[in-house]
Design an enzyme around this catalytic site. Structure first.
Site, mmCIF file in Angstrom:
data_model
loop_
_atom_site.group_PDB
_atom_site.id
_atom_site.type_symbol
_atom_site.label_atom_id
_atom_site.label_comp_id
_atom_site.label_asym_id
_atom_site.label_seq_id
_atom_site.Cartn_x
_atom_site.Cartn_y
_atom_site.Cartn_z
ATOM 1 C CE LYS A 2 169.421 38.583 -28.007
ATOM 2 N NZ LYS A 2 168.820 39.931 -27.894
ATOM 3 C CD GLU A 38 196.223 30.330 -21.797
ATOM 4 O OE1 GLU A 38 197.191 31.114 -21.728
ATOM 5 O OE2 GLU A 38 195.954 29.659 -22.805
ATOM 6 C CE1 TYR A 75 162.461 43.858 -32.882
ATOM 7 C CE2 TYR A 75 161.921 44.957 -30.827
ATOM 8 C CZ TYR A 75 162.617 43.989 -31.518
ATOM 9 O OH TYR A 75 163.483 43.184 -30.839
ATOM 10 C CB THR A 99 166.300 38.782 -25.202
ATOM 11 O OG1 THR A 99 166.458 39.616 -26.343
ATOM 12 C CG2 THR A 99 164.917 38.172 -25.178
ATOM 13 C CG ASP A 100 169.712 43.248 -26.086
ATOM 14 O OD1 ASP A 100 169.283 42.289 -26.745
ATOM 15 O OD2 ASP A 100 169.913 44.375 -26.582
HETATM 16 N N1 LIG Z 1 164.747 40.721 -28.061
HETATM 17 C C1 LIG Z 1 164.855 41.722 -27.200
HETATM 18 O O1 LIG Z 1 164.211 41.734 -26.151
HETATM 19 C C2 LIG Z 1 165.846 42.818 -27.496
HETATM 20 C C3 LIG Z 1 165.250 44.191 -27.303
HETATM 21 C C4 LIG Z 1 166.061 45.121 -26.424
HETATM 22 N N2 LIG Z 1 167.367 45.366 -26.953
HETATM 23 C C5 LIG Z 1 166.106 44.601 -25.007
HETATM 24 O O2 LIG Z 1 166.935 43.842 -24.615
HETATM 25 O O3 LIG Z 1 165.243 44.958 -24.259
#
Ligand SMILES: NC(=O)CC[C@H](N)C(=O)O
Length: 337
Positions: A173, A294, A34, A100-101
């Site tokens: 995430k 380390e 999408y 979400t990225d």
């Molecule tokens: N699930 C998402 O929101 C990923 C969609 C896009 N890659 C973003 O981070 O905006």
């Protein structure tokens, strides 16, 4: 009577930035294929009429992008708008819709620089609104529910995904294909069910009101970059990043932020040239980098990111470097935030 009820509701502003929560696909079967950042904030709000029972909601389209394309300037722009709204007497809570990225980066940034007790909730979705079992509506409903609640005040920037209330500092995430995508190695702070919040724990690290950083005094963010570690790694990326002007390099290390013997001499040299070296871990479920374990950090004058993943370490390093260039101060900041 209606007017009285309206007056009792909190005022929540939704700042929209794009992402899948504003995404649209060709068919309802498209949960992963999408276009992100297509649907405007008014349409998003109209899609969840139940929001009006939780709060007096209004929206602002701050940007319309997929979050992998967010720049430091975008972060500053968003942060300044959040601060203006937080200062406004007729705003009780703020929700930010976000891809979400890099949602975890923006949430942590705001957690460090917003001087307010008012709830700030960052929310996204894993499926576009056009998909079967889209998760954006409920995530947004939950975000507004938490943003309008008294209990969310003073708890730092929060993330509501998959019915959980997560600390913006800790959450990350973990997978890109499940609605159960956002996890913290230390667990969620609470749950939101049918518009009601249930709290179980509190953030222990400094944030918002208790932070020494303030968006209002940050003019720009310095260049901090990340170099990834793996078997057979060489020093090319580290050198190139320093050459291009990085003030700090986040070493996205293996395990306990370990550094290959092929890379150690270059990182020592870069530190001598003034570049800050910050050891973090890209261990999947969360790293836990300890000083002088380390590598002899005291000897090399390096900093450890402790439990912050590399992308969160970049955010804290940028913010910290607006105040200090001293590696001891940087290390203190990495322990406290
Ligand atoms: N699930 C998402 O929101 C990923 C969609 C896009 N890659 C973003 O981070 O905006």
């Amino acid at each position: 009577k209606e007017t009285q009820a309206e007056q009792k509701l909190s005022n929540v502003v939704i700042l929209a930035t794009g992402g899948t929560i504003a995404g649209a696909g060709a068919s309802s079967a498209n949960s992963a294929t999408y276009q992100a950042a297509k649907v405007g904030i008014e349409q998003l709000i109209a899609g969840v009429p139940e929001l009006s029972r939780l709060a007096n909601v209004r929206g602002e389209q701050v940007m319309q992008i997929a979050s992998e394309s967010i720049t430091n300037d975008n972060l500053l722009q968003l942060g300044r708008r959040v601060a203006e709204l937080a200062d406004s007497k007729d705003v009780d809570g703020i929700v930010i819709t976000h891809g979400t990225d890099t949602l975890e980066e923006t949430a942590y940034f705001l957690n460090l620089v917003e001087k307010t007790e008012k709830p700030i909730i960052v929310v996204g979705s894993m499926r576009p609104g056009t998909a079967m079992s889209a998760d954006g509506m409920l995530n947004l409903y939950n975000a507004v529910a938490v943003a309008s609640s008294q209990e969310a005040r003073g708890k730092g920037v929060l993330v509501t995904m998959n019915d959980e209330i997560q600390s913006g500092r800790d959450v990350s995430k973990m997978i890109n294909i499940k609605t159960e995508a956002f996890k913290s190695p230390w667990g969620p702070l609470g749950m939101v069910v049918e518009g009601k919040s249930y709290w179980f724990r509190l953030p222990a690290k400094r944030h918002t009101m208790d932070s020494e950083f303030d968006i209002k005094t940050i003019k720009s963010l310095p260049d901090v970059e990340i170099a990834y570690s793996y078997g057979n790694v060489g020093d090319t990326a580290y050198k190139a990043l320093a050459q291009s002007g990085a003030k700090a390099i986040i070493h996205a290390g293996t395990g306990n932020g370990s550094v290959s013997s092929r890379v150690v001499p270059s990182l020592q040299a870069l530190r001598k040239e003034g570049v800050q070296i910050i050891r973090s871990s890209h261990a999947n479920v969360g790293g836990f980098v300890l000083r002088n374990a380390e590598q002899p950090d005291d000897k090399y004058d390096w900093v450890v990111a402790h439990d912050l993943n590399p992308q969160k370490a970049r955010i804290l390093a940028m913010v910290a470097l607006t105040k200090t260039q001293d590696s001891k101060q940087l290390q203190r900041i990495f322990w406290e935030y």
